[in-house]
Design an enzyme around this catalytic site. Sequence first.
Site, PDB file in Angstrom:
ATOM      1  N   SER A 199      17.634  23.247   1.715  1.00  0.00           N
ATOM      2  CA  SER A 199      16.466  22.461   1.241  1.00  0.00           C
ATOM      3  C   SER A 199      15.566  21.883   2.498  1.00  0.00           C
ATOM      4  CB  SER A 199      16.987  21.266   0.612  1.00  0.00           C
ATOM      5  OG  SER A 199      17.917  20.537   1.256  1.00  0.00           O
ATOM      6  N   HIS A 227      16.937  24.887  -4.845  1.00  0.00           N
ATOM      7  CA  HIS A 227      15.810  25.415  -4.782  1.00  0.00           C
ATOM      8  C   HIS A 227      15.592  26.709  -4.641  1.00  0.00           C
ATOM      9  CE1 HIS A 227      14.798  21.554  -2.643  1.00  0.00           C
ATOM     10  NE2 HIS A 227      16.037  21.224  -2.563  1.00  0.00           N
ATOM     11  N   LYS A 258      13.214  20.754  -9.947  1.00  0.00           N
ATOM     12  CA  LYS A 258      12.382  21.394  -8.832  1.00  0.00           C
ATOM     13  C   LYS A 258      11.590  22.566  -9.869  1.00  0.00           C
ATOM     14  CE  LYS A 258      15.719  19.811  -5.867  1.00  0.00           C
ATOM     15  NZ  LYS A 258      15.163  18.493  -5.220  1.00  0.00           N
TER      16      LYS A 258
HETATM   17  C1  LIG Z   1      20.049  21.106  -2.356  1.00  0.00           C
HETATM   18  C2  LIG Z   1      20.018  20.202  -3.353  1.00  0.00           C
HETATM   19  N1  LIG Z   1      21.163  20.014  -4.138  1.00  0.00           N
HETATM   20  C3  LIG Z   1      21.127  19.069  -5.149  1.00  0.00           C
HETATM   21  C4  LIG Z   1      19.788  17.897  -5.213  1.00  0.00           C
HETATM   22  C5  LIG Z   1      20.197  17.030  -6.076  1.00  0.00           C
HETATM   23  O1  LIG Z   1      19.218  17.411  -7.156  1.00  0.00           O
HETATM   24  P1  LIG Z   1      18.779  16.171  -8.144  1.00  0.00           P
HETATM   25  O2  LIG Z   1      17.703  15.556  -7.718  1.00  0.00           O
HETATM   26  O3  LIG Z   1      18.620  16.917  -9.472  1.00  0.00           O
HETATM   27  O4  LIG Z   1      19.913  15.167  -8.341  1.00  0.00           O
HETATM   28  C6  LIG Z   1      18.912  18.167  -4.112  1.00  0.00           C
HETATM   29  C7  LIG Z   1      17.774  17.302  -4.283  1.00  0.00           C
HETATM   30  O5  LIG Z   1      17.351  16.378  -4.864  1.00  0.00           O
HETATM   31  C8  LIG Z   1      19.014  19.228  -3.401  1.00  0.00           C
HETATM   32  O6  LIG Z   1      17.723  19.333  -2.420  1.00  0.00           O
END
Ligand SMILES: Cc1ncc(COP(=O)(O)O)c(C=O)c1O
Length: 410
Positions: A199, A227, A258
Amino acid sequence: MISAENMQVSATHDVPHLRDDMVQSLQRELDSLEAEGLYRRLRQVDGPQGSRISIDGRKVIHFAGSDYLGLTCHPRLKQAACQATMRYGCGVSAARLISGNHDLYPQLEARLARFKHTEAALLFSTGYQANLSVLSALMDSQDVVFSDALNHASIVDGCRLSRTQIRIFPHNDLAVLERLLERERSARRRLIVVDGLYSMDGDVAPLGEIVGLAERYDCMTMVDDSHSTGVLGETGRGAAEATGVLGRVNIETGSLAKALAGFGGYVVGSRTVIEYLINRARPFIFTCALPPAIPATVIEALTIVEEEPALRQRLWDNTRYMRAGLREIGFNVSPLGTQIIPLIMGEPERAMRFCQELLNRGVFAQGIRYPAVPRGTERIRLTVTASHNTADLDAALTALAETGQALQLI
Ligand SMILES: Cc1ncc(COP(=O)(O)O)c(C=O)c1O
């Protein structure tokens, strides 16, 4: 929006005060964050998300979100959310295992499982909780997790919560990973966990090699595809599709907030893993089901991902245009790569100064600091989307060139 009036109303309520020594100790920590350039402040956003965004009352070009396909304000998604809300209400006021399991949840789970070529899927309140759930439910102190050094914070926290033995390998270093797999043959369960698309760096994990190693060393694999779902691969199925291992990753997790433009998280995998999580994952068991508008929205988003490959094409055209433009103005950026483009600044103050000066020129891309990235690699993170047009990209490149020159970076 929180108006000054509302703030004043709450300020007049009696609030039990913390002890002075407690306040002072918290304030000391905040002061040291400030001194290190790591203090975080919220910016006020109003209006919808899109290629333009209103930040602190000013409309700017937006390069900080994860709405990669530009679906957040798509009329079909908004209509699906409204219809589900009218039919089921705003919330379900119960956990799935109590009385909250409306038919939209299994419908979306079936769609996700089919989309990802797996047996089953399970929804979670957030992507963060999906990672926390898998790791804390499946692994404990008798087990070993092999975790990439740049994995998302929710993976790090899931490992900590599980009390598993953690072996961190340098980012994408398969030689070290193999040595660790060789050394840790006797653990009860073994799991390699990586992000599909990182990310903060925008690179794709070498899943072909990682899955190959896992199969050779009889180890499970888990990929966080937050992502890449909807984005990578011929049909948007994510990093596994892009690297030729669709259907060979044991457990995949991800955020629905996303490219799929909704909210919440998912896990896909074998039926046994999903049944196990329903029975053992505390962040699933002890939390209320998502509002019904969410699964309805994401079902519609998946339909659009399948029906409209042109959106992905536009995302990649924009990404190539932006990467080439950045190189032309002197930034050290690879011509190939994904929609996430880091511009390394190397220290927090410089990242935040760049962010502010870029914002002054009408473009918002967030400065990213420790602990979201390792110390000394602070950066500006640009996220390109399908909803940017050429004028947006050109205007952003002009602002980036001016800011880079003002800070003597290019
Ligand atoms: C790679 C990654 N995993 C998990 C998450 C967590 O997702 P959520 O925002 O739905 O909690 C994010 C970002 O927010 C992320 O970038």
